[in-house]
Design an enzyme around this catalytic site. Structure first.
Site, short mmCIF file in Angstrom:
data_model
loop_
_atom_site.label_atom_id
_atom_site.label_comp_id
_atom_site.label_asym_id
_atom_site.label_seq_id
_atom_site.Cartn_x
_atom_site.Cartn_y
_atom_site.Cartn_z
N HIS A 16 0.85 -1.21 0.00
CA HIS A 16 0.00 0.00 0.00
C HIS A 16 0.88 1.26 0.00
O HIS A 16 0.63 2.20 -0.75
CB HIS A 16 -0.89 0.05 1.25
CG HIS A 16 -1.93 -1.01 1.35
ND1 HIS A 16 -2.10 -1.78 2.48
CD2 HIS A 16 -2.89 -1.43 0.47
CE1 HIS A 16 -3.11 -2.62 2.30
NE2 HIS A 16 -3.60 -2.44 1.10
N LYS A 40 -17.41 -6.56 6.30
CA LYS A 40 -16.16 -7.21 6.72
C LYS A 40 -15.96 -7.02 8.23
O LYS A 40 -16.32 -5.99 8.77
CB LYS A 40 -14.97 -6.58 5.99
CG LYS A 40 -14.91 -6.91 4.52
CD LYS A 40 -13.62 -6.39 3.91
CE LYS A 40 -13.56 -6.60 2.41
NZ LYS A 40 -12.38 -6.03 1.79
N ARG A 89 -2.30 -6.29 -8.48
CA ARG A 89 -1.23 -7.26 -8.22
C ARG A 89 -1.27 -8.41 -9.21
O ARG A 89 -0.37 -8.61 -9.99
CB ARG A 89 -1.36 -7.81 -6.79
CG ARG A 89 -0.93 -6.84 -5.72
CD ARG A 89 -1.49 -7.22 -4.38
NE ARG A 89 -2.94 -7.13 -4.39
CZ ARG A 89 -3.72 -7.30 -3.32
NH1 ARG A 89 -3.19 -7.63 -2.18
NH2 ARG A 89 -5.02 -7.16 -3.41
N SER A 127 -2.93 -7.61 3.03
CA SER A 127 -3.10 -7.47 4.48
C SER A 127 -3.30 -8.85 5.11
O SER A 127 -2.80 -9.12 6.20
CB SER A 127 -4.31 -6.57 4.79
OG SER A 127 -4.10 -5.29 4.25
P1 ADP Z 1 -9.87 -3.54 -0.40
O1 ADP Z 1 -10.44 -4.24 0.79
O2 ADP Z 1 -10.66 -2.37 -0.88
O3 ADP Z 1 -9.42 -4.44 -1.52
P2 ADP Z 1 -7.15 -3.25 0.50
O4 ADP Z 1 -6.82 -2.50 1.73
O5 ADP Z 1 -6.92 -4.73 0.51
O6 ADP Z 1 -8.60 -2.82 0.18
O7 ADP Z 1 -6.35 -2.66 -0.73
C1 ADP Z 1 -6.55 -1.33 -1.18
C2 ADP Z 1 -6.00 -1.20 -2.58
O8 ADP Z 1 -4.59 -1.46 -2.57
C3 ADP Z 1 -6.57 -2.18 -3.60
O9 ADP Z 1 -6.65 -1.52 -4.84
C4 ADP Z 1 -5.54 -3.28 -3.66
O10 ADP Z 1 -5.56 -3.94 -4.93
C5 ADP Z 1 -4.27 -2.48 -3.49
N1 ADP Z 1 -3.17 -3.27 -2.93
C6 ADP Z 1 -3.18 -4.05 -1.84
N2 ADP Z 1 -1.99 -4.64 -1.64
C7 ADP Z 1 -1.19 -4.22 -2.67
C8 ADP Z 1 0.16 -4.50 -3.06
N3 ADP Z 1 0.93 -5.35 -2.39
N4 ADP Z 1 0.63 -3.89 -4.17
C9 ADP Z 1 -0.17 -3.06 -4.89
N5 ADP Z 1 -1.44 -2.77 -4.58
C10 ADP Z 1 -1.95 -3.33 -3.49
#
Ligand code: ADP
Length: 158
Positions: A16, A40, A89, A127
């Protein structure tokens, strides 16, 4: 130009953070929006996620962190942002992200979704994976900001 970067951030990872840093070089202002999603059940409370994200981005002047409920499009409009940033990803991200982007474009065609491709070293990182590495005490410091690693210790080490 302002952009929002919405997500659950439960918790924020270095994947992130990489997206946030790169977006901050493209846009005048980036507002990280932590979604309070009632469906969630997060590991970290809204206050914890907010604190961890604020600490993580504190040295990037054009990045702000806020929380929101409801539709991402409405959060973008409230903040006068014309761009929604999402990270990509793997192929499975593409499928779900495309659906969300199309729905958002149908609701408001003035707001564009911009995808940033993950840095290769974080392409497996989510996460959920970070939580698992922390649970098994397998070196989560390499994948999350220091404040998140500390919070994991509080949660897992009794
Ligand atoms: P959500 O629950 O909305 O998917 P996340 O907190 O998991 O939210 O992720 C927020 C954004 O960050 C999403 O667009 C996700 O694809 C992106 N993201 C999460 N991890 C990574 C990573 N390792 N590299 C690039 N983008 C990421």
């Amino acid at each position: 130009m302002k952009a929002i970067y919405p997500g659950s951030f439960d918790p924020v990872t270095l994947g992130h953070l990489d997206i946030i840093k790169r977006a901050s070089k493209i846009f005048d202002e980036v507002i990280v929006g932590i979604l309070n999603n009632s469906i969630k059940s997060p590991m970290f409370s809204m206050d914890e996620r907010l604190l961890m994200l604020k600490e993580t981005v504190k040295d990037i002047p054009n990045v702000n962190v806020k929380t929101f409920e409801g539709m991402t499009i409405d959060f973008a409009k409230e903040n006068d942002a014309k761009v929604i940033i999402r990270g990509l990803r793997v192929i499975s991200d593409y499928e779900s992200e495309m659906q969300i982007a199309h729905v958002n474009a149908t609701i408001d065609s003035d707001i564009e979704t911009v995808f940033l491709a993950t840095k290769m070293e974080y392409s497996f990182l989510s996460s959920t994976i970070a939580k698992e590495i922390a649970y098994y005490n397998a070196g989560v410091e390499k994948f999350v900001p220091p404040i998140v690693a500390d919070k994991f210790k509080e949660k897992y080490i009794k």
